[in-house]
Design a protein around this motif. Structure first.
Motif, mmCIF file in Angstrom:
data_model
loop_
_atom_site.group_PDB
_atom_site.id
_atom_site.type_symbol
_atom_site.label_atom_id
_atom_site.label_comp_id
_atom_site.label_asym_id
_atom_site.label_seq_id
_atom_site.Cartn_x
_atom_site.Cartn_y
_atom_site.Cartn_z
ATOM 1 N N ALA A 1 1.100 -11.991 -0.469
ATOM 2 C CA ALA A 1 0.286 -10.801 -0.695
ATOM 3 C C ALA A 1 -0.032 -10.682 -2.179
ATOM 4 C CB ALA A 1 1.013 -9.566 -0.209
ATOM 5 N N THR A 2 -1.265 -10.271 -2.455
ATOM 6 C CA THR A 2 -1.670 -10.080 -3.841
ATOM 7 C C THR A 2 -1.785 -8.610 -4.216
ATOM 8 O OG1 THR A 2 -3.990 -10.254 -3.215
ATOM 9 C CG2 THR A 2 -2.901 -12.278 -3.936
ATOM 10 N N ASP A 3 -1.879 -7.721 -3.210
ATOM 11 C CA ASP A 3 -1.930 -6.283 -3.477
ATOM 12 C C ASP A 3 -1.603 -5.547 -2.182
ATOM 13 O OD1 ASP A 3 -2.261 -3.993 -5.037
ATOM 14 O OD2 ASP A 3 -4.439 -3.941 -4.803
ATOM 15 N N VAL A 4 -1.050 -4.345 -2.333
ATOM 16 C CA VAL A 4 -0.671 -3.525 -1.183
ATOM 17 C C VAL A 4 -1.061 -2.087 -1.472
ATOM 18 C CG1 VAL A 4 1.269 -2.676 0.204
ATOM 19 C CG2 VAL A 4 1.290 -5.027 -0.626
ATOM 20 N N ALA A 5 -1.596 -1.399 -0.461
ATOM 21 C CA ALA A 5 -1.913 0.023 -0.572
ATOM 22 C C ALA A 5 -1.414 0.720 0.685
ATOM 23 C CB ALA A 5 -3.416 0.228 -0.723
ATOM 24 N N VAL A 6 -0.931 1.949 0.517
ATOM 25 C CA VAL A 6 -0.333 2.698 1.627
ATOM 26 C C VAL A 6 -1.094 3.995 1.839
ATOM 27 C CG1 VAL A 6 1.767 3.816 2.466
ATOM 28 C CG2 VAL A 6 1.933 1.732 1.086
ATOM 29 N N ASP A 7 -1.414 4.286 3.106
ATOM 30 C CA ASP A 7 -2.007 5.566 3.490
ATOM 31 C C ASP A 7 -0.879 6.419 4.046
ATOM 32 O OD1 ASP A 7 -3.376 7.729 4.469
ATOM 33 O OD2 ASP A 7 -4.888 6.545 5.526
ATOM 34 N N VAL B 1 -0.732 0.520 6.287
ATOM 35 C CA VAL B 1 -0.618 -0.218 5.040
ATOM 36 C C VAL B 1 -1.681 -1.314 5.040
ATOM 37 C CG1 VAL B 1 0.909 -1.644 3.627
ATOM 38 C CG2 VAL B 1 1.868 0.242 4.984
ATOM 39 N N ALA B 2 -2.378 -1.465 3.922
ATOM 40 C CA ALA B 2 -3.345 -2.545 3.765
ATOM 41 C C ALA B 2 -2.741 -3.567 2.814
ATOM 42 C CB ALA B 2 -4.666 -2.007 3.212
ATOM 43 N N VAL B 3 -2.706 -4.812 3.265
ATOM 44 C CA VAL B 3 -2.102 -5.891 2.484
ATOM 45 C C VAL B 3 -3.177 -6.943 2.205
ATOM 46 C CG1 VAL B 3 -0.272 -7.613 2.388
ATOM 47 C CG2 VAL B 3 0.106 -5.474 3.652
ATOM 48 N N ALA B 4 -3.580 -7.061 0.940
ATOM 49 C CA ALA B 4 -4.561 -8.076 0.558
ATOM 50 C C ALA B 4 -3.842 -9.415 0.437
ATOM 51 C CB ALA B 4 -5.221 -7.701 -0.765
ATOM 52 N N THR B 5 -4.392 -10.417 1.120
ATOM 53 C CA THR B 5 -3.739 -11.727 1.141
ATOM 54 C C THR B 5 -4.659 -12.830 0.637
ATOM 55 O OG1 THR B 5 -4.382 -12.074 3.441
ATOM 56 C CG2 THR B 5 -2.250 -11.046 3.074
ATOM 57 N N GLY B 6 -5.689 -12.475 -0.116
ATOM 58 C CA GLY B 6 -6.614 -13.485 -0.624
ATOM 59 C C GLY B 6 -7.522 -13.987 0.476
ATOM 60 N N ALA B 7 -7.632 -15.304 0.592
ATOM 61 C CA ALA B 7 -8.546 -15.921 1.553
ATOM 62 C C ALA B 7 -8.186 -15.625 2.998
ATOM 63 C CB ALA B 7 -8.597 -17.428 1.332
ATOM 64 N N SER B 8 -6.949 -15.230 3.260
ATOM 65 C CA SER B 8 -6.519 -14.951 4.635
ATOM 66 C C SER B 8 -6.961 -13.586 5.142
ATOM 67 C CB SER B 8 -4.999 -15.052 4.743
ATOM 68 O OG SER B 8 -4.573 -16.356 4.406
ATOM 69 N N GLN C 1 -7.489 -7.501 -4.107
ATOM 70 C CA GLN C 1 -7.224 -6.116 -4.499
ATOM 71 C C GLN C 1 -7.600 -5.197 -3.352
ATOM 72 O OE1 GLN C 1 -6.101 -5.152 -7.717
ATOM 73 N NE2 GLN C 1 -5.877 -7.327 -8.131
ATOM 74 N N VAL C 2 -6.797 -4.148 -3.137
ATOM 75 C CA VAL C 2 -7.093 -3.170 -2.084
ATOM 76 C C VAL C 2 -6.581 -1.801 -2.522
ATOM 77 C CG1 VAL C 2 -4.963 -3.663 -0.797
ATOM 78 C CG2 VAL C 2 -6.911 -2.667 0.395
ATOM 79 N N GLU C 3 -7.341 -0.772 -2.195
ATOM 80 C CA GLU C 3 -6.946 0.617 -2.407
ATOM 81 C C GLU C 3 -7.361 1.410 -1.172
ATOM 82 O OE1 GLU C 3 -5.223 2.092 -4.889
ATOM 83 O OE2 GLU C 3 -5.028 0.177 -5.931
ATOM 84 N N ILE C 4 -6.701 2.543 -0.942
ATOM 85 C CA ILE C 4 -6.994 3.379 0.225
ATOM 86 C C ILE C 4 -7.348 4.789 -0.232
ATOM 87 C CG2 ILE C 4 -6.036 4.426 2.316
ATOM 88 C CD1 ILE C 4 -4.188 1.989 2.542
ATOM 89 N N PHE C 5 -8.390 5.340 0.399
ATOM 90 C CA PHE C 5 -8.774 6.727 0.150
ATOM 91 C C PHE C 5 -9.376 7.288 1.420
ATOM 92 C CE2 PHE C 5 -11.965 9.908 -1.184
ATOM 93 C CZ PHE C 5 -11.138 10.783 -1.880
#
Length: 141
Positions: free
Chosen positions: A1-7, A13-20, A45-49
């Protein structure tokens, strides 16, 4: 994982995994997280709103409905050829930090509170901006 964001409102939870892609995980049961879906978008990169996962891929900011996985908004960044090295959300605005190797970092402020994504402003930063400044939820620290 390269970034994680939580609602926190939905325990998604959104988990950015690059090409995957971006994995959407239900973390309602902390000891038994469950993969809900994978968004087919290469993102680091990931963010949640407000129930939407914001990602950048290929110079395009996209918003995906976390409940359905559907893309609902999109916007081409001004420096579409340069990598986005950071995202942050604050007060209904998405801050995207792009890095142009020949010029330096550029901060783009995007209105995400309205139905259509729109750029509010951009700011070319000096190379030294990677220092101790603290803005946009620590994006520039």
């Amino acid at each position: 994982a390269t970034d994680v964001a939580v609602d926190g409102a939905t325990d998604l939870v959104a988990v950015a995994t690059g090409a995957s892609g971006v994995a959407i995980v239900d973390a309602n049961l902390a000891n038994a997280p469950r993969l809900v879906r994978t968004l087919n978008v290469a993102a680091t990169q990931v963010e949640i709103f407000d129930g939407l996962a914001y990602v950048v891929s290929g110079g395009i900011v996209s918003a995906y409905d976390m409940a359905t996985g559907q893309q609902v908004k999109g916007l081409l960044l001004p420096g579409a050829n340069y990598p986005v090295t950071g995202l942050a959300i604050e007060n209904g605005r998405l801050f995207a930090l792009e890095y142009n190797p020949g010029v330096g970092p550029r901060l783009t402020v995007i209105d995400i509170a309205s139905p259509v994504l729109s750029i509010l402003s951009t700011l070319q930063l000096p190379f030294a901006a990677r220092g101790s400044d603290n803005a946009a939820d620590g994006l520039l620290t």
